[in-house]
Design a protein around this motif. Structure first.
Motif, mmCIF file in Angstrom:
data_model
loop_
_atom_site.group_PDB
_atom_site.id
_atom_site.type_symbol
_atom_site.label_atom_id
_atom_site.label_comp_id
_atom_site.label_asym_id
_atom_site.label_seq_id
_atom_site.Cartn_x
_atom_site.Cartn_y
_atom_site.Cartn_z
ATOM 1 N N THR A 1 0.837 -1.200 0.000
ATOM 2 C CA THR A 1 0.000 0.000 0.000
ATOM 3 C C THR A 1 0.873 1.252 0.000
ATOM 4 N N GLU A 2 0.290 2.361 -0.427
ATOM 5 C CA GLU A 2 1.050 3.614 -0.452
ATOM 6 C C GLU A 2 1.530 4.009 0.936
ATOM 7 N N SER A 3 0.682 3.799 1.943
ATOM 8 C CA SER A 3 1.097 4.176 3.301
ATOM 9 C C SER A 3 2.235 3.277 3.794
ATOM 10 N N SER A 4 2.214 1.998 3.427
ATOM 11 C CA SER A 4 3.308 1.101 3.824
ATOM 12 C C SER A 4 4.602 1.490 3.109
ATOM 13 N N GLN A 5 4.502 1.834 1.826
ATOM 14 C CA GLN A 5 5.690 2.288 1.096
ATOM 15 C C GLN A 5 6.269 3.546 1.755
ATOM 16 N N HIS A 6 5.385 4.466 2.111
ATOM 17 C CA HIS A 6 5.834 5.713 2.764
ATOM 18 C C HIS A 6 6.515 5.395 4.091
ATOM 19 N N ASP A 7 5.897 4.521 4.903
ATOM 20 C CA ASP A 7 6.479 4.180 6.206
ATOM 21 C C ASP A 7 7.841 3.520 6.058
ATOM 22 N N PHE A 8 8.000 2.678 5.040
ATOM 23 C CA PHE A 8 9.279 1.976 4.873
ATOM 24 C C PHE A 8 10.425 2.969 4.688
ATOM 25 N N TRP A 9 10.182 4.042 3.958
ATOM 26 C CA TRP A 9 11.262 5.008 3.712
ATOM 27 C C TRP A 9 11.400 6.054 4.822
ATOM 28 N N HIS A 10 10.375 6.285 5.590
ATOM 29 C CA HIS A 10 10.394 7.435 6.502
ATOM 30 C C HIS A 10 10.345 7.079 7.987
ATOM 31 N N GLN A 11 10.135 5.822 8.318
ATOM 32 C CA GLN A 11 10.068 5.432 9.725
ATOM 33 C C GLN A 11 11.302 4.626 10.128
ATOM 34 N N GLU A 12 11.545 4.557 11.445
ATOM 35 C CA GLU A 12 12.654 3.758 11.970
ATOM 36 C C GLU A 12 12.172 2.340 12.244
ATOM 37 N N PHE A 13 13.116 1.396 12.164
ATOM 38 C CA PHE A 13 12.834 0.004 12.497
ATOM 39 C C PHE A 13 13.884 -0.462 13.506
ATOM 40 N N THR A 14 13.439 -1.222 14.498
ATOM 41 C CA THR A 14 14.329 -1.703 15.556
ATOM 42 C C THR A 14 14.682 -3.168 15.318
ATOM 43 N N VAL A 15 15.981 -3.492 15.447
ATOM 44 C CA VAL A 15 16.430 -4.884 15.347
ATOM 45 C C VAL A 15 16.037 -5.592 16.645
ATOM 46 N N THR A 16 15.174 -6.609 16.536
ATOM 47 C CA THR A 16 14.638 -7.249 17.736
ATOM 48 C C THR A 16 15.552 -8.369 18.238
ATOM 49 N N SER A 17 15.279 -8.821 19.441
ATOM 50 C CA SER A 17 16.078 -9.904 20.036
ATOM 51 C C SER A 17 15.819 -11.241 19.347
ATOM 52 N N ASP A 18 14.777 -11.331 18.542
ATOM 53 C CA ASP A 18 14.466 -12.563 17.811
ATOM 54 C C ASP A 18 15.204 -12.567 16.473
ATOM 55 N N SER A 19 16.486 -12.218 16.513
ATOM 56 C CA SER A 19 17.321 -12.127 15.309
ATOM 57 C C SER A 19 18.525 -13.031 15.472
ATOM 58 N N ASP A 20 19.085 -13.481 14.349
ATOM 59 C CA ASP A 20 20.270 -14.333 14.402
ATOM 60 C C ASP A 20 21.044 -14.200 13.094
#
Length: 336
Positions: free
Chosen positions: A209-228
């Motif tokens: 969606t357009e709002s998801s595309q916008h969020d991907f470029w303009h919002q921060e994402f946190t690396v979670t503890s469920d990562s390896d």
């Protein structure tokens, strides 16, 4: 000649540049998460840049050297200490038998690399020394290092021996020492806090969606503890498609950013699977693999879109910089 593992740290494995040529059989590439850091570490001790080294994650091991060695540490600064004295990063370090290397509080990044002149005396599996933990293949007995392991080393190469003698000869009464010179840090990636990761628009980007595309470029994402080592799971605004539907599985690689149905992206890393069925919203550029691999859990990242042409130019520049480091170090070692 060996490394005596007095304590293993959080996760210490043998890695090289990966197990290439078998993905069509479902065999993962694996290899170093920060391949540039491993390549530079190897060059610092006179090894071929694809030699095996140790990948040290966050909390480092305690290692006693059971022979004289020439080593180098690159990547994350995990506060390395030799016989109680601080060790500087990214330079050749000579050590005498009996010296003990240990680590303390991480200062930057999450993955350090330890190369030893001559590398390790372990067998290759499918053309690689890399450890793939889930399949228990490669590396040292297919697993992370444990307390009491004796990791065998090949021993000093002629180049490594020459450099060891040049560095140690000036300090006959010391147990270890380090070169005063180091490659220009502008020539290879350095861990940075909360980095901006540059990406290409993925093949399934237009499904969102357009709002998801916008969020991907303009919002921060946190690396979670469920990562390896397989991937970073990212927490941020949920990303959704206009019309959810099943997709055919497609090839994925290091840096592919997939979005599962719940909307939280996964950035695939060194132990990524060979194919995936989730939509691919973006692809991290090769020149930013090191930057991505050094992000600690809990830290935030942002994504920046660039063109394929710019991504190719950045990759070429990075390889040119590595070749410049290689030529400079060869000159240093030959004239040691």
């Amino acid at each position: 000649m060996s490394f005596n593992i007095l304590s293993p740290g959080l996760l210490t494995t043998v890695q090289d540049l990966g197990r290439h040529g078998y993905q069509k059989q479902g065999i993962l590439v694996s290899g170093a998460m920060d391949a540039i850091a491993l390549r530079v570490a190897n060059l610092l001790v006179g090894n071929p840049e694809d030699s095996a080294g140790l990948e040290i994650t966050y909390l480092g091991p305690r290692i006693r050297f059971e022979a004289d060695h020439l080593i180098a540490l690159t990547g994350a600064d995990l506060s390395p200490v030799l016989n109680g004295e601080r060790v500087k990063m990214a330079r050749p370090v000579w050590v005498r038998r009996g010296s003990v290397l240990e680590f303390s509080t991480p200062r930057s990044g999450i993955r350090a690399y330890l190369a030893v002149a001559g590398s390790f005396a372990i067998p290759k599996v499918l053309g690689s020394y890399s450890t793939y933990l889930r399949a228990e293949i490669g590396g040292f007995r297919g697993r992370a290092l444990k307390t009491g392991d004796l990791l065998p080393c090949i021993g000093l190469t002629p180049q490594g021996h020459k450099l060891w003698q040049a560095l140690a000869g000036a300090y006959p009464a010391k147990d270890w020492g380090q070169a005063k010179w180091t490659p220009d840090p502008q020539l290879y990636p350095q861990p940075v806090a909360s980095p901006v990761i540059r990406v290409l628009q993925g093949p399934d980007y237009e499904l969102f969606t357009e709002s998801s595309q916008h969020d991907f470029w303009h919002q921060e994402f946190t690396v979670t503890s469920d990562s390896d080592r397989m991937g970073y799971r990212l927490q941020g605004p949920a990303l959704f498609r206009d019309e959810p539907r099943e997709l055919l599985s497609s090839a994925v690689t290091f840096g592919t950013i997939q979005v599962p149905p719940e909307g939280h992206p996964i950035a695939l890393l060194a132990d990524h699977q060979t194919t995936g069925g989730y939509p691919r919203i973006a692809q991290v550029i090769t020149a930013d693999f090191s930057r991505l691999a050094q992000v600690p859990l809990g830290q935030k990242i942002r994504f920046q879109r660039i063109s394929l042409e710019d991504a190719q130019c950045l990759y070429i520049k990075q390889e040119q910089d590595i070749q410049q480091i290689k030529k400079s170090l060869q000159f240093k070692i030959e004239n040691a």
